[in-house]
Design a protein around this motif. Sequence first.
Motif, PDB file in Angstrom:
ATOM      1  N   PRO A 145       0.847  -1.212   0.000  1.00  0.00           N
ATOM      2  CA  PRO A 145       0.000   0.000   0.000  1.00  0.00           C
ATOM      3  C   PRO A 145       0.872   1.247   0.000  1.00  0.00           C
ATOM      4  O   PRO A 145       2.061   1.185   0.363  1.00  0.00           O
ATOM      5  CB  PRO A 145      -0.770  -0.116   1.319  1.00  0.00           C
ATOM      6  CG  PRO A 145       0.120  -0.913   2.204  1.00  0.00           C
ATOM      7  CD  PRO A 145       0.832  -1.884   1.309  1.00  0.00           C
ATOM      8  N   GLU A 146       0.262   2.380  -0.411  1.00  0.00           N
ATOM      9  CA  GLU A 146       1.007   3.645  -0.421  1.00  0.00           C
ATOM     10  C   GLU A 146       0.701   4.488   0.797  1.00  0.00           C
ATOM     11  O   GLU A 146       1.389   5.462   1.080  1.00  0.00           O
ATOM     12  CB  GLU A 146       0.660   4.425  -1.700  1.00  0.00           C
ATOM     13  CG  GLU A 146       1.194   3.768  -2.956  1.00  0.00           C
ATOM     14  CD  GLU A 146       0.262   4.002  -4.132  1.00  0.00           C
ATOM     15  OE1 GLU A 146       0.315   5.095  -4.726  1.00  0.00           O
ATOM     16  OE2 GLU A 146      -0.553   3.092  -4.448  1.00  0.00           O
ATOM     17  N   ILE A 147      -0.383   4.154   1.491  1.00  0.00           N
ATOM     18  CA  ILE A 147      -0.753   4.938   2.672  1.00  0.00           C
ATOM     19  C   ILE A 147      -1.547   4.062   3.635  1.00  0.00           C
ATOM     20  O   ILE A 147      -2.215   3.110   3.200  1.00  0.00           O
ATOM     21  CB  ILE A 147      -1.554   6.206   2.267  1.00  0.00           C
ATOM     22  CG1 ILE A 147      -1.824   7.091   3.487  1.00  0.00           C
ATOM     23  CG2 ILE A 147      -2.845   5.857   1.546  1.00  0.00           C
ATOM     24  CD1 ILE A 147      -2.162   8.531   3.130  1.00  0.00           C
ATOM     25  N   MET A 148      -1.450   4.375   4.922  1.00  0.00           N
ATOM     26  CA  MET A 148      -2.235   3.674   5.938  1.00  0.00           C
ATOM     27  C   MET A 148      -3.320   4.610   6.467  1.00  0.00           C
ATOM     28  O   MET A 148      -3.057   5.770   6.753  1.00  0.00           O
ATOM     29  CB  MET A 148      -1.332   3.245   7.100  1.00  0.00           C
ATOM     30  CG  MET A 148      -2.086   2.600   8.268  1.00  0.00           C
ATOM     31  SD  MET A 148      -0.993   2.159   9.692  1.00  0.00           S
ATOM     32  CE  MET A 148      -0.217   0.664   9.059  1.00  0.00           C
ATOM     33  N   SER A 149      -4.546   4.078   6.576  1.00  0.00           N
ATOM     34  CA  SER A 149      -5.657   4.820   7.169  1.00  0.00           C
ATOM     35  C   SER A 149      -6.110   4.057   8.412  1.00  0.00           C
ATOM     36  O   SER A 149      -6.482   2.889   8.315  1.00  0.00           O
ATOM     37  CB  SER A 149      -6.806   4.935   6.161  1.00  0.00           C
ATOM     38  OG  SER A 149      -7.891   5.636   6.736  1.00  0.00           O
ATOM     39  N   ILE A 150      -6.035   4.696   9.566  1.00  0.00           N
ATOM     40  CA  ILE A 150      -6.283   3.973  10.812  1.00  0.00           C
ATOM     41  C   ILE A 150      -7.337   4.685  11.654  1.00  0.00           C
ATOM     42  O   ILE A 150      -7.374   5.909  11.720  1.00  0.00           O
ATOM     43  CB  ILE A 150      -4.966   3.779  11.606  1.00  0.00           C
ATOM     44  CG1 ILE A 150      -5.174   2.893  12.843  1.00  0.00           C
ATOM     45  CG2 ILE A 150      -4.323   5.093  11.987  1.00  0.00           C
ATOM     46  CD1 ILE A 150      -3.873   2.358  13.444  1.00  0.00           C
ATOM     47  N   GLU A 151      -8.190   3.876  12.273  1.00  0.00           N
ATOM     48  CA  GLU A 151      -9.233   4.435  13.128  1.00  0.00           C
ATOM     49  C   GLU A 151      -8.607   5.066  14.360  1.00  0.00           C
ATOM     50  O   GLU A 151      -7.692   4.514  14.969  1.00  0.00           O
ATOM     51  CB  GLU A 151     -10.211   3.323  13.528  1.00  0.00           C
ATOM     52  CG  GLU A 151     -11.549   3.864  13.969  1.00  0.00           C
ATOM     53  CD  GLU A 151     -12.592   2.782  14.170  1.00  0.00           C
ATOM     54  OE1 GLU A 151     -12.935   2.075  13.203  1.00  0.00           O
ATOM     55  OE2 GLU A 151     -13.063   2.635  15.308  1.00  0.00           O
ATOM     56  N   LYS A 152      -9.079   6.269  14.697  1.00  0.00           N
ATOM     57  CA  LYS A 152      -8.597   7.003  15.846  1.00  0.00           C
ATOM     58  C   LYS A 152      -9.440   6.614  17.054  1.00  0.00           C
ATOM     59  O   LYS A 152     -10.658   6.504  16.937  1.00  0.00           O
ATOM     60  CB  LYS A 152      -8.771   8.494  15.566  1.00  0.00           C
ATOM     61  CG  LYS A 152      -7.881   9.394  16.373  1.00  0.00           C
ATOM     62  CD  LYS A 152      -7.853  10.796  15.747  1.00  0.00           C
ATOM     63  CE  LYS A 152      -6.938  11.718  16.500  1.00  0.00           C
ATOM     64  NZ  LYS A 152      -6.746  12.989  15.787  1.00  0.00           N
ATOM     65  N   LEU A 153      -8.813   6.438  18.197  1.00  0.00           N
ATOM     66  CA  LEU A 153      -9.588   6.030  19.372  1.00  0.00           C
ATOM     67  C   LEU A 153     -10.340   7.209  19.949  1.00  0.00           C
ATOM     68  O   LEU A 153      -9.854   8.323  20.002  1.00  0.00           O
ATOM     69  CB  LEU A 153      -8.674   5.423  20.420  1.00  0.00           C
ATOM     70  CG  LEU A 153      -7.987   4.148  19.986  1.00  0.00           C
ATOM     71  CD1 LEU A 153      -7.246   3.547  21.149  1.00  0.00           C
ATOM     72  CD2 LEU A 153      -8.997   3.160  19.444  1.00  0.00           C
ATOM     73  N   PHE A 154     -11.498   6.911  20.428  1.00  0.00           N
ATOM     74  CA  PHE A 154     -12.368   7.972  20.898  1.00  0.00           C
ATOM     75  C   PHE A 154     -13.346   7.345  21.879  1.00  0.00           C
ATOM     76  O   PHE A 154     -14.546   7.373  21.673  1.00  0.00           O
ATOM     77  CB  PHE A 154     -13.090   8.553  19.679  1.00  0.00           C
ATOM     78  CG  PHE A 154     -13.690   9.894  19.944  1.00  0.00           C
ATOM     79  CD1 PHE A 154     -12.874  11.016  20.050  1.00  0.00           C
ATOM     80  CD2 PHE A 154     -15.060  10.053  20.068  1.00  0.00           C
ATOM     81  CE1 PHE A 154     -13.423  12.265  20.285  1.00  0.00           C
ATOM     82  CE2 PHE A 154     -15.602  11.302  20.315  1.00  0.00           C
ATOM     83  CZ  PHE A 154     -14.794  12.399  20.417  1.00  0.00           C
ATOM     84  N   PHE A 155     -12.755   6.749  22.908  1.00  0.00           N
ATOM     85  CA  PHE A 155     -13.566   5.980  23.830  1.00  0.00           C
ATOM     86  C   PHE A 155     -14.178   6.856  24.905  1.00  0.00           C
ATOM     87  O   PHE A 155     -13.582   7.838  25.321  1.00  0.00           O
ATOM     88  CB  PHE A 155     -12.709   4.925  24.520  1.00  0.00           C
ATOM     89  CG  PHE A 155     -12.556   3.683  23.723  1.00  0.00           C
ATOM     90  CD1 PHE A 155     -13.430   2.631  23.894  1.00  0.00           C
ATOM     91  CD2 PHE A 155     -11.544   3.571  22.792  1.00  0.00           C
ATOM     92  CE1 PHE A 155     -13.284   1.469  23.167  1.00  0.00           C
ATOM     93  CE2 PHE A 155     -11.389   2.410  22.060  1.00  0.00           C
ATOM     94  CZ  PHE A 155     -12.262   1.363  22.241  1.00  0.00           C
ATOM     95  N   SER A 156     -15.305   6.482  25.378  1.00  0.00           N
ATOM     96  CA  SER A 156     -15.847   7.167  26.531  1.00  0.00           C
ATOM     97  C   SER A 156     -16.356   6.182  27.579  1.00  0.00           C
ATOM     98  O   SER A 156     -16.690   6.575  28.671  1.00  0.00           O
ATOM     99  CB  SER A 156     -16.984   8.087  26.096  1.00  0.00           C
ATOM    100  OG  SER A 156     -17.952   7.351  25.400  1.00  0.00           O
ATOM    101  N   GLN A 157     -16.380   4.904  27.242  1.00  0.00           N
ATOM    102  CA  GLN A 157     -16.981   3.941  28.179  1.00  0.00           C
ATOM    103  C   GLN A 157     -15.945   3.136  28.963  1.00  0.00           C
ATOM    104  O   GLN A 157     -15.623   3.446  30.094  1.00  0.00           O
ATOM    105  CB  GLN A 157     -17.923   3.001  27.423  1.00  0.00           C
ATOM    106  CG  GLN A 157     -19.123   3.773  26.866  1.00  0.00           C
ATOM    107  CD  GLN A 157     -19.960   2.936  25.930  1.00  0.00           C
ATOM    108  OE1 GLN A 157     -19.475   1.966  25.362  1.00  0.00           O
ATOM    109  NE2 GLN A 157     -21.207   3.311  25.752  1.00  0.00           N
TER     110      GLN A 157
END
Lengths: 159, 159
Positions: free
Chosen positions: B62-74
């Motif tokens: 791949p040429e780029i990585m797209s990663i989910e950002k953490l955004f927890f509240s529980q």
Amino acid sequence: MRIIGIDPGTGILGFGVIDVTKDNKVRMVTGGVITTPAHTPLDERLEEIFDGLTDIIAETKPEIMSIEKLFFSQNVTTAISVAQARGVAMLTGRRAKLPIAEYTPQQIKQTLTGYGKADKKQMQEMVRIHLGLKDIPRPDDAADALAAAITHSMMTRAL
Amino acid sequence: MRIIGIDPGTGILGFGVIDVTKDNKVRMVTGGVITTPAHTPLDERLEEIFDGLTDIIAETKPEIMSIEKLFFSQNVTTAISVAQARGVAMLTGRRAKLPIAEYTPQQIKQTLTGYGKADKKQMQEMVRIHLGLKDIPRPDDAADALAAAITHSMMTRAL
């Protein structure tokens, strides 16, 4: 036995290396922090931690890593930030083929002071006394890392 | 452009690789999960993630990585566990010299469905439609990783 203690963090990661002598005394080899600049992409900061810690391990040749275990209850954002750096620090230890011991903040406090709710000042003073130093190690993150290392020396002594 | 999407986690880490064609369509190259066994020391699990993801990047280029950002509240404990793996995943991308894009779960939902509070089923269905697949990609973590990759393709298209 030589132990490297780690106090994880993305902005500041503390490290402290100690030697345990045959008569179960501990002495400080080195201690300090890896700092990474804010407003820098996270992946760059994590790589600086990986590279910096890899260098420190190569230079000081510890036989085991002792790292503070996260046990947050207040700020989730801080917990996430510290945990990302902690994952990288543990990976660094693993890749350097070090066994890794984990201790909660409460275990570290209990082991060093005999009291699981000791405050920061009490902890730092016990680190100073254990290591036979004139002054408390600075900055705080280095002292916390040394506390993790001393905890491992005392826990294994107890076994 | 080839994008690798990542849905971070220690027990299961999802990945999904997509190609973006010149006419801005996306097609799936591959998708799957890296699982690490419970009751195994954390440093071993983190190394399995590092090694597994390094292999997948080497194979799919791949040429780029797209990663989910953490955004927890529980659940802070879950957040810490996911964040440790996320730090290692980002380091892996960095060491493979990939630029890294981060998107919050809400940004991913908004981008794919036009609705920031879309549920899991709606999201998976949109992943299926975008990629022109007959069935929803399995397991869920792979679908979530593909959603992160598709989000990056749509965000850059919008620029």
